[in-house]
Design an enzyme around this catalytic site. Structure first.
Site, PDB file in Angstrom:
ATOM      1  N   ASN A  10       0.873  -1.178   0.000  1.00 36.22           N
ATOM      2  CA  ASN A  10       0.000   0.000   0.000  1.00 36.22           C
ATOM      3  C   ASN A  10       0.909   1.227   0.000  1.00 36.22           C
ATOM      4  O   ASN A  10       1.503   1.560   1.026  1.00 36.22           O
ATOM      5  CB  ASN A  10      -0.889  -0.031   1.259  1.00 36.22           C
ATOM      6  CG  ASN A  10      -1.675   1.253   1.438  1.00 36.22           C
ATOM      7  OD1 ASN A  10      -1.770   2.078   0.528  1.00 36.22           O
ATOM      8  ND2 ASN A  10      -2.240   1.431   2.624  1.00 36.22           N
ATOM      9  N   TRP A  11       1.009   1.865  -1.159  1.00 37.70           N
ATOM     10  CA  TRP A  11       1.939   3.002  -1.287  1.00 37.70           C
ATOM     11  C   TRP A  11       1.374   4.285  -0.673  1.00 37.70           C
ATOM     12  O   TRP A  11       2.067   5.293  -0.614  1.00 37.70           O
ATOM     13  CB  TRP A  11       2.296   3.230  -2.764  1.00 37.70           C
ATOM     14  CG  TRP A  11       3.337   2.279  -3.279  1.00 37.70           C
ATOM     15  CD1 TRP A  11       3.819   1.171  -2.644  1.00 37.70           C
ATOM     16  CD2 TRP A  11       4.032   2.351  -4.537  1.00 37.70           C
ATOM     17  NE1 TRP A  11       4.767   0.556  -3.425  1.00 37.70           N
ATOM     18  CE2 TRP A  11       4.922   1.261  -4.592  1.00 37.70           C
ATOM     19  CE3 TRP A  11       3.979   3.224  -5.623  1.00 37.70           C
ATOM     20  CZ2 TRP A  11       5.758   1.019  -5.673  1.00 37.70           C
ATOM     21  CZ3 TRP A  11       4.815   2.985  -6.703  1.00 37.70           C
ATOM     22  CH2 TRP A  11       5.700   1.891  -6.727  1.00 37.70           C
ATOM     23  N   LYS A  12       0.115   4.250  -0.271  1.00 36.16           N
ATOM     24  CA  LYS A  12      -0.521   5.442   0.325  1.00 36.16           C
ATOM     25  C   LYS A  12      -0.304   6.658  -0.589  1.00 36.16           C
ATOM     26  O   LYS A  12      -0.291   6.501  -1.804  1.00 36.16           O
ATOM     27  CB  LYS A  12       0.016   5.674   1.740  1.00 36.16           C
ATOM     28  CG  LYS A  12      -0.039   4.408   2.597  1.00 36.16           C
ATOM     29  CD  LYS A  12       0.184   4.669   4.049  1.00 36.16           C
ATOM     30  CE  LYS A  12       0.206   3.347   4.796  1.00 36.16           C
ATOM     31  NZ  LYS A  12       0.102   3.488   6.224  1.00 36.16           N
ATOM     32  N   HIS A  93      -9.498   1.011   4.982  1.00 33.18           N
ATOM     33  CA  HIS A  93      -8.219   1.214   5.690  1.00 33.18           C
ATOM     34  C   HIS A  93      -8.453   2.201   6.840  1.00 33.18           C
ATOM     35  O   HIS A  93      -9.239   3.144   6.714  1.00 33.18           O
ATOM     36  CB  HIS A  93      -7.171   1.760   4.716  1.00 33.18           C
ATOM     37  CG  HIS A  93      -5.794   1.735   5.279  1.00 33.18           C
ATOM     38  ND1 HIS A  93      -5.349   2.676   6.182  1.00 33.18           N
ATOM     39  CD2 HIS A  93      -4.758   0.878   5.090  1.00 33.18           C
ATOM     40  CE1 HIS A  93      -4.103   2.389   6.522  1.00 33.18           C
ATOM     41  NE2 HIS A  93      -3.716   1.301   5.868  1.00 33.18           N
ATOM     42  N   GLU A  95      -6.793   4.592   7.844  1.00 36.76           N
ATOM     43  CA  GLU A  95      -6.522   6.004   7.502  1.00 36.76           C
ATOM     44  C   GLU A  95      -7.705   6.624   6.755  1.00 36.76           C
ATOM     45  O   GLU A  95      -7.882   7.846   6.769  1.00 36.76           O
ATOM     46  CB  GLU A  95      -5.210   6.107   6.699  1.00 36.76           C
ATOM     47  CG  GLU A  95      -4.015   5.882   7.611  1.00 36.76           C
ATOM     48  CD  GLU A  95      -2.763   5.392   6.919  1.00 36.76           C
ATOM     49  OE1 GLU A  95      -2.669   5.458   5.681  1.00 36.76           O
ATOM     50  OE2 GLU A  95      -1.862   4.919   7.640  1.00 36.76           O
ATOM     51  N   GLU A 168      -5.396  -5.164  10.558  1.00 34.55           N
ATOM     52  CA  GLU A 168      -4.369  -4.138  10.758  1.00 34.55           C
ATOM     53  C   GLU A 168      -4.653  -3.354  12.041  1.00 34.55           C
ATOM     54  O   GLU A 168      -5.378  -2.337  12.011  1.00 34.55           O
ATOM     55  CB  GLU A 168      -4.372  -3.151   9.588  1.00 34.55           C
ATOM     56  CG  GLU A 168      -4.071  -3.763   8.248  1.00 34.55           C
ATOM     57  CD  GLU A 168      -3.448  -2.724   7.314  1.00 34.55           C
ATOM     58  OE1 GLU A 168      -2.350  -2.970   6.839  1.00 34.55           O
ATOM     59  OE2 GLU A 168      -4.050  -1.668   7.098  1.00 34.55           O
ATOM     60  N   GLY A 174       2.703   1.738  11.034  1.00 33.32           N
ATOM     61  CA  GLY A 174       3.691   2.811  10.936  1.00 33.32           C
ATOM     62  C   GLY A 174       4.475   3.069  12.208  1.00 33.32           C
ATOM     63  O   GLY A 174       5.152   4.087  12.316  1.00 33.32           O
ATOM     64  N   SER A 214       3.517  -2.604  10.384  1.00 35.94           N
ATOM     65  CA  SER A 214       4.961  -2.660  10.625  1.00 35.94           C
ATOM     66  C   SER A 214       5.597  -3.993  10.220  1.00 35.94           C
ATOM     67  O   SER A 214       6.520  -4.470  10.901  1.00 35.94           O
ATOM     68  CB  SER A 214       5.276  -2.322  12.091  1.00 35.94           C
ATOM     69  OG  SER A 214       4.890  -0.987  12.362  1.00 35.94           O
ATOM     70  N   GLY A 235       2.821  -1.272   4.320  1.00 38.03           N
ATOM     71  CA  GLY A 235       2.875   0.158   4.002  1.00 38.03           C
ATOM     72  C   GLY A 235       4.302   0.590   3.705  1.00 38.03           C
ATOM     73  O   GLY A 235       4.817   0.396   2.608  1.00 38.03           O
ATOM     74  N   GLY A 236       4.963   1.168   4.706  1.00 42.59           N
ATOM     75  CA  GLY A 236       6.282   1.765   4.525  1.00 42.59           C
ATOM     76  C   GLY A 236       7.286   0.874   3.812  1.00 42.59           C
ATOM     77  O   GLY A 236       8.022   1.338   2.925  1.00 42.59           O
TER      78      GLY A 236
HETATM   79  C1  PEP Z   1      -0.738   0.085   6.321  1.00 40.86           C
HETATM   80  O1  PEP Z   1      -0.970   1.269   6.548  1.00 40.86           O
HETATM   81  O2  PEP Z   1      -1.516  -0.598   5.626  1.00 40.86           O
HETATM   82  C2  PEP Z   1       0.458  -0.507   6.893  1.00 40.86           C
HETATM   83  C3  PEP Z   1       0.462  -1.782   7.158  1.00 40.86           C
HETATM   84  O3  PEP Z   1       1.523   0.363   7.128  1.00 40.86           O
HETATM   85  P1  PEP Z   1       2.972  -0.029   7.719  1.00 40.86           P
HETATM   86  O4  PEP Z   1       3.408  -1.316   7.056  1.00 40.86           O
HETATM   87  O5  PEP Z   1       3.839   1.132   7.350  1.00 40.86           O
HETATM   88  O6  PEP Z   1       2.796  -0.208   9.189  1.00 40.86           O
END
Ligand code: PEP
Length: 257
Positions: A10-12, A93, A95, A168, A174, A214, A235-236
């Site tokens: 997920n590149w957000k 999600h 967010e 999640e 994050g 994470s 994500g990241g």
């Molecule tokens: C996400 O927001 O879907 C996510 C899992 O982010 P991260 O891997 O950065 O915690």
């Protein structure tokens, strides 16, 4: 049937055309890890360029509107992202739920629209730190998931293939610290039981449940070893081919999911 592990980035709100080289590198690496299903959800603006070049990875959207079209300035429909080359959409999600006030009812309507547009859906659920600390995480997830999924008679017949759940926990996203193996195992078990209850034994057992929060190359193998983990929503660590494919590599070892 044990399904291939599913690793989704997920590149957000990250990525301009300069990131296309990273997508190419992910696609090339994915061709060497065929035991894993690799996908990325870039910003809308990159769906078509990535789809046009990709040979192995699937491309998806991070959201879509609950209607097919109309006077909704700034919005985009499931049919539009499908037309751009998306084969799936991430919905619900945290967010979006917190940053855009999306309710369970809205997420449910979006899921119905996305299925109708022929998309696969990754439906996210996750509790806050406060909910977990109050001991109500399990009840919250059951309620959130049930209320975010369209009713059984509104779901496509091939639901086991079209639906993926992503657990999640908001407090793990994050932060650099994923949920513990015990917490993941408990919640994935709860979600599996709920899916069987809602979709029946056969389909409910087949839907993949991803963990997100994470996930990094150095903790991925331990997470994938947890019962009922069918992959990861990342994500990241999905923003560079090196770290994202490090996670895919960890998933290419056989694991229970
Ligand atoms: C996400 O927001 O879907 C996510 C899992 O982010 P991260 O891997 O950065 O915690």
């Amino acid at each position: 049937m044990t399904r291939r592990p599913y690793i989704v980035g997920n590149w957000k709100m990250h990525g301009t055309r300069a990131m296309l080289s990273e997508a190419r590198a992910i696609d090339r690496a994915a061709q060497r890890h065929m035991k894993v299903e690799v996908a990325i959800a870039p910003p809308y603006t990159l769906i078509h360029p990535i789809h046009r070049e990709a040979e192995q990875i699937a491309v998806g959207a991070q959201d879509c509107h609950h209607e097919d079209g109309g006077a909704h300035t700034g919005d985009i429909s499931g049919a539009m992202v499908a037309d751009a080359g998306a084969s799936f959409v991430i919905l619900g999600h945290s967010e979006r739920r917190t940053g855009h006030g999306e309710s369970d009812a809205l997420v449910r309507a979006k899921a119905g629209a996305a299925f109708a547009a022929g998309l696969r859906v990754i439906l996210c659920c996750g509790e806050s730190a406060a909910t977990r600390e109050s001991g109500k995480a399990v009840a919250f997830i059951k309620r959130q998931l049930k209320a975010s999924l369209p009713a059984a008679d509104q779901l496509p017949a091939d639901i086991a293939d079209r639906l993926t759940i992503a657990y999640e926990p908001i407090w793990a996203i994050g932060t650099g610290t994923p949920a513990t193996a015990d917490d993941i195992a408990e919640m994935h078990g709860v979600i599996r039981a709920l899916l069987i209850d809602l979709l029946g034994a056969e389909q409910g057992a087949e839907v993949r449940i991803l963990y997100g929060g994470s996930v990094k190359p150095d903790n991925a193998a331990a997470i994938f070893a947890v019962s009922e983990v069918g992959g990861a929503l990342v994500g990241g660590a999905s923003l560079t081919a090196d770290s994202f494919m490090g996670i895919a590599l960890a998933a290419s070892e056989p694991f229970d999911g």
